[in-house]
Design a protein around this motif. Structure first.
Motif, short mmCIF file in Angstrom:
data_model
loop_
_atom_site.label_atom_id
_atom_site.label_comp_id
_atom_site.label_asym_id
_atom_site.label_seq_id
_atom_site.Cartn_x
_atom_site.Cartn_y
_atom_site.Cartn_z
N GLY A 296 -19.89 30.76 25.18
CA GLY A 296 -20.97 29.90 25.86
C GLY A 296 -22.30 30.10 25.64
O GLY A 296 -23.20 30.06 26.50
N LYS A 297 -22.93 30.13 24.30
CA LYS A 297 -24.34 30.44 24.13
C LYS A 297 -25.11 29.15 24.35
O LYS A 297 -26.36 29.18 24.56
CB LYS A 297 -24.58 31.17 22.60
N THR A 298 -24.50 27.91 24.04
CA THR A 298 -25.46 26.71 23.97
C THR A 298 -25.97 26.55 25.02
O THR A 298 -27.30 26.18 25.49
CB THR A 298 -24.34 25.62 23.66
N VAL A 299 -25.34 26.81 26.46
CA VAL A 299 -25.77 26.56 27.75
C VAL A 299 -27.07 27.36 28.05
O VAL A 299 -28.00 27.05 28.42
CB VAL A 299 -24.45 26.54 28.78
N ILE A 391 -33.02 29.45 17.70
CA ILE A 391 -32.45 29.68 16.40
C ILE A 391 -30.93 29.89 16.56
O ILE A 391 -30.67 30.82 17.11
CB ILE A 391 -32.90 30.41 15.41
N ASP A 392 -30.11 28.82 16.18
CA ASP A 392 -28.54 29.36 16.54
C ASP A 392 -28.06 29.89 15.43
O ASP A 392 -28.42 29.44 14.24
CB ASP A 392 -27.83 27.91 16.83
N GLU A 393 -26.95 30.72 15.55
CA GLU A 393 -26.43 31.31 14.05
C GLU A 393 -27.19 31.79 13.40
O GLU A 393 -27.37 31.62 12.13
CB GLU A 393 -25.34 30.25 13.76
N GLN A 394 -28.15 32.76 13.87
CA GLN A 394 -29.12 33.54 13.17
C GLN A 394 -28.74 33.80 11.63
O GLN A 394 -29.63 34.02 10.88
CB GLN A 394 -29.67 34.57 14.07
N VAL A 549 -18.96 27.47 12.03
CA VAL A 549 -19.55 27.70 13.26
C VAL A 549 -19.71 26.61 14.14
O VAL A 549 -20.08 25.51 13.96
CB VAL A 549 -21.13 28.14 12.84
N GLY A 550 -19.38 27.14 15.46
CA GLY A 550 -19.94 26.32 16.62
C GLY A 550 -19.23 25.14 17.12
O GLY A 550 -19.17 24.68 18.08
N VAL A 551 -18.30 24.40 15.88
CA VAL A 551 -17.82 23.27 16.23
C VAL A 551 -16.70 23.42 17.61
O VAL A 551 -15.96 24.33 17.65
CB VAL A 551 -16.78 22.70 15.37
MG MG Z 1 -22.49 28.07 19.18
#
Ligand code: MG
Ligand code: ADP
Length: 687
Positions: A296-299, A391-394, A549-551
Motif C-alpha cells: 500500500g505505498k500508493t496511498v 518517484i515510484d519503483e525507484q 510493477v504495481g498493477v
Molecule cells: Mg505500487
C-alpha cells in the motif's frame, strides 16, 4: 616525484599507454598501487607432470620427447614433454620455423598454461613457454603472479612492470586511523597492498581467490568507507540547500483517508507520519520508502502529495512505465478530484494539444498534482511551484534521473522534497550503504485479509494441464494472468510472443474471455484492455512483463508465468505480487522449460518456499550479487574494486560507524579517502 604524480612520470608511459591507463581510471601513480589483481597465477614451482589434472593453470617443466607437425582440421605443432613422472602435449596452431627447430627432442623447457584434456591425453594450448638449460627449477618466480584487470592493448607484463615501479615510490598515506579498523584487520596499508600485488608462495591462495584474505578485507573496509563517506558528503550538501517547508495541516489528508474504502495499516500511518515531519522542514526531504508489493505505498505517496497541495505547492508523481503511470492517474484522479484537486496527466504519448494544455496547467499552477512517466523530467516541463517529487519503483530509475527531477523546483528558487518508493526489498544494511544519501522508512506490514499465494513450478511439457486449470478457475468466477517472458529479446519480439500466446489461448479456451496487453499496443487499446480486466469483462489477461510493477486487480487470483526460469528472483516476486491481493486463495504457476540449471532451480525453490520480500531479497543477493539487485548503473556499488557487498556485509555496520567518526574528527582524511577510491569517477559528481 611522488605517488600523486601523473602516471606519465613512470618509465615506459607515453601518451599512448597513459591513455589506456586512463581508460582503467588510472591517472596518478598511486592509482596503480591501488589497482588490485583480479586473481593470481602460481608460477612459484613446477608441478610434476604425473599429478596434472584438467583445468589447473600451472607451471610445468620437462624435456621434449618428440615434436611433430600434424594436419587434422587445422595444422598444429605438437610438442610432447616428459619429466619422468608423466607427460603433456603442448599444442601450437601458430608457429614459425625457428620455433619448430627450437622445440626439438632433448630441449628442456618450462611452460605455463591451462591443462586441458585433449585427444591424446592432457595438453596445453599455446602456453607461455621459456627454453631453459636445466629443469632443476631454481629460477621459478619468487611470488605468486598477479593478473590485473586490463583493457585492450595493455598487456599483463606492462601492467606488472608499472605497478612494480609505482610501489617503489613509497608508502601511500594512511588516512584511516588503525583504531577505526576491526581488530583483526589492523594491517598497515602498505603491507596489505604489497601482499596483494606479490603474495609469497605460501600465501593462502584459496582465501585470496575468495576475496577473504585479511589483506583484502582491510582494503575492502577502506573502500566501503570511502563510498560511505562520499554518500554522506552528498547528503550533507543536499541538506544545505533550502526547500519550501510544507506545514502539517492535515485537513486534506484526513479527508482523503476518511474517504478510503479501508483503514490504513499501522505501518502506513507510521510512514505517513515520518514523511509528514520531513516535509515540514525547510531543508529537502530525501526519503526512501520501501514496502513489499501490495503493502500500500500508493496511498502513502498520495497523502504526502496532499500535504504539498495544502501548503499551496504542486506535487509530481512519477512512475516507471506508461501502464503504471496510467493506473496511478486513474486511481488518484478518482480519489483526489472528489476532494476538488486538479490532477494532470503527462506521458510521452500525449497528443500535442493535450500535451500543450497539460504543460500550461503545470506552468501556471492550475494543476496541483502531476502524474506521469519520465516525460515529467523533460526540459519543456515547467512547474509553477513544485514542492514535492515522488518517484515510484525507484529501481527502474537511475540516480541521475532522480536528481534531474529535483532541479525542476527551480521555479520557486528552492529544491523540492523527494520521496522515493520501491518494492525491491533490499536488506537493511545494503540499503543503508547503497542509498546512504536517503532516509529510510519501511512499510513492514501488509493490509489485513490477504491470503498467501501458493506457488508451484511445473515443466512446460504439462502446459495443457495448466490451460485446464485456467478453465476451472475462470469457471469458478476467478480471473487470471498469463505472463509471457522472453529475456534478452527485443521488446518487439516479446510483444509478438504475447500475441501468439494470446491467439493460442483464445483458441484453446473458447468460453474464456481473453485479453492482451503489451508495450507496443496503442495506449488507448492498452488502457481499454486493462480496464476491461479490472471491471471483470476479461477473464484471462495475456501480458508481457509490463505488468510487473504495481498493477492492481484484486479479483485476479491465478498467475501463470511462462519461462519462469529465465527471470530473476526479484522480478518473479514482483510479478507474483499481482495476485493474492484479494480475499480468495491465490496461486502462481511457474512454467519452466526443462532441464533447469542450478541457479534457476534455486530461484524457483526460493519462490515456492517463501513470499517474504526480505527473505527473497537476501536469497537474490546470494544468487545474483548486489550490482544486479540494485540496477548496475544506479549505485556506484557495482564498481567496487575490492569489496563485495555480499561477502563483506559483516563489515558494513562498522564502516558506517567509522564514517561518522572520521567526518567528525578528520574531515581532511575523509576527503582524501574519497579521492583515493572514487577519484574522478565519483558518482553524482555533477551535483
Ligand atoms: Mg505500487
Ligand atoms: P504497492 O505497495 O505494491 O504499490 P498498492 O499501493 O498498489 O501497493 O496497494 C495495493 C492494494 O492494496 C490497492 O488495491 C490498495 O488500494 C490496497 N490497499 C492499500 N492500503 C490498504 C489498507 N490499509 N487496507 C486494505 N487495502 C489497502
Amino acid at each position: 616525484m611522488s605517488l600523486q604524480s601523473p602516471v606519465a612520470a613512470l618509465k615506459g608511459v607515453g601518451s599512448r599507454v597513459a591513455e589506456k591507463l586512463a581508460r582503467l581510471g588510472l591517472e596518478r601513480v598511486e592509482d596503480l598501487y591501488f589497482h588490485l589483481p583480479l586473481r593470481y597465477q602460481d608460477r612459484t614451482h613446477a608441478v610434476a607432470l604425473g599429478s596434472l589434472r584438467p583445468q589447473l593453470e600451472v607451471l610445468v617443466q620437462g624435456r621434449v620427447e618428440h615434436a611433430e607437425v600434424v594436419q587434422r582440421r587445422r595444422r598444429a605443432l605438437l610438442v610432447h614433454l616428459t619429466d619422468g613422472t608423466g607427460a603433456i602435449t603442448l599444442r601450437f596452431f601458430h608457429f614459425g620455423s625457428t620455433q619448430r627447430s627450437q622445440l626439438a627432442r632433448g630441449q628442456a623447457l618450462r611452460a605455463f598454461g591451462e591443462v586441458r584434456s585433449g585427444p591424446q591425453g592432457l595438453e596445453m594450448v599455446h602456453p607461455e613457454y621459456q627454453l631453459v638449460a636445466t629443469t632443476d627449477g631454481a629460477e621459478a618466480e619468487p611470488t605468486l603472479t598477479p593478473v590485473y584487470p586490463t583493457t585492450e592493448g595493455l598487456g599483463q607484463a606492462v601492467l606488472r612492470r608499472l605497478v612494480l615501479q609505482a610501489r617503489a615510490y613509497g608508502a601511500p598515506a594512511e588516512w584511516l586511523p588503525a583504531e577505526l579498523l576491526p581488530q583483526h584487520l589492523r594491517y598497515e596499508l602498505r603491507a596489505a597492498l604489497d601482499l596483494l600485488h606479490a603474495p609469497p608462495p605460501d600465501a593462502d591462495l584459496a582465501a585470496l581467490a575468495a576475496g577473504r584474505h585479511p589483506a583484502q578485507r582491510r582494503l575492502a573496509f577502506e573502500e566501503l568507507l570511502a563510498h560511505q563517506l562520499s554518500l554522506a558528503r552528498l547528503r550533507a550538501q543536499m541538506r544545505e540547500t533550502a526547500a519550501p517547508p510544507l506545514p502539517r495541516g492535515g485537513a486534506l489528508a484526513q479527508r482523503f483517508c476518511a474517504a478510503l474504502p479501508f483503514a490504513l495499516t499501522d505501518a502506513q500511518r507510521r510512514v505517513i507520519g515520518e514523511i509528514s515531519a520531513d516535509l515540514a522542514q525547510s531543508r529537502p526531504m530525501l526519503r526512501l520508502v520501501q514496502g513489499d508489493v501490495g503493502s500500500g505505498k500508493t496511498v502513502v505517496a498520495l497523502a504526502a502529495c496532499l500535504q504539498a497541495v495544502e501548503a499551496g505547492y504542486q506535487a509530481a508523481l512519477m512512475a516507471p512505465t506508461e501502464l503504471l503511470a496510467e493506473q496511478h492517474y486513474r486511481n488518484a484522479a478518482g480519489w483526489l478530484e472528489a476532494l476538488g484537486i486538479r490532477v494532470a496527466w503527462l506521458s510521452g504519448r500525449l497528443r500535442p494539444a493535450a500535451r500543450e494544455q497539460c504543460l500550461a496547467e503545470l506552468a501556471d499552477g492550475t494543476a496541483q498534482i502531476a502524474i506521469g512517466t519520465h516525460a515529467l523530467f523533460q526540459e519543456s516541463v515547467n512547474f509553477a511551484r513544485l514542492g514535492l517529487v515522488v518517484i515510484d519503483e525507484q529501481h527502474r530509475f537511475g540516480v541521475h534521473q532522480r536528481l534531474a527531477l529535483r532541479e525542476k523546483a527551480q521555479g520557486t528558487g528552492l529544491h523540492a522534497h523527494q520521496l522515493v518508493m520501491t518494492a525491491t526489498p533490499i536488506p537493511r544494511t545494503l540499503a543503508m550503504t547503497a542509498y546512504a544519501d536517503l532516509d529510510y522508512s519501511v512499510i513492514d506490514e501488509l493490509p489485513p485479509g490477504r491470503t498467501p499465494v501458493t506457488t508451484v513450478a511445473i515443466p512446460d511439457t504439462r502446459r495443457p494441464e495448466v490451460v485446464e486449470r485456467i478453465r476451472a478457475a475462470v469457471g469458478a468466477g476467478r480471473q487470471a494472468y498469463w505472463v509471457c517472458t522472453l529475456i534478452d529479446e527485443s521488446e518487439a519480439l516479446q510483444c509478438e510472443a504475447a500475441e501468439v500466446t494470446y491467439a493460442q489461448l483464445a483458441e484453446a479456451l473458447p468460453d474464456v474471455r481473453v485479453g492482451l496487453v503489451h508495450g507496443r499496443m496503442k495506449p488507448a487499446d492498452k488502457e481499454a484492455a486493462m480496464s476491461a480486466f479490472k471491471r471483470g469483462d476479461i477473464d484471462l489477461l495475456v501480458a508481457t512483463t509490463v505488468i510487473e510493477v504495481g498493477v492492481d486487480v484484486p479479483n485476479a487470483s491465478l498467475m501463470i508465468i511462462e519461462n519462469a526460469e529465465r527471470l530473476g528472483l526479484a522480478q518473479l516476486h514482483q510479478l507474483r505480487g499481482r495476485v493474492g491481493r484479494g480475499a480468495t486463495a491465490s496461486s502462481c504457476v511457474l512454467l519452466y522449460h526443462p532441464p533447469l540449471g542450478y541457479t534457476a532451480k534455486r530461484r524457483l525453490q526460493a519462490l515456492r518456499k517463501t513470499s517474504d520480500g526480505f527473505e527473497i531479497a537476501r536469497l537474490d543477493l546470494e544468487i545474483r550479487g548486489p550490482g544486479e539487485l540494485l540496477g548496475t548503473r544506479q549505485t556506484g556499488m557495482a564498481q567496487l574494486r575490492v569489496a563485495d557487498l555480499v561477502r563483506d556485509t559483516d563489515l558494513l555496520a562498522q564502516v558506517q560507524q567509522a564514517a561518522r567518526t572520521l567526518w567528525a574528527q578528520q574531515p581532511a582524511a575523509a576527503e582524501a579517502l574519497i579521492r583515493r577510491w572514487l577519484g574522478g569517477a565519483e558518482r553524482y559528481a555533477q551535483v
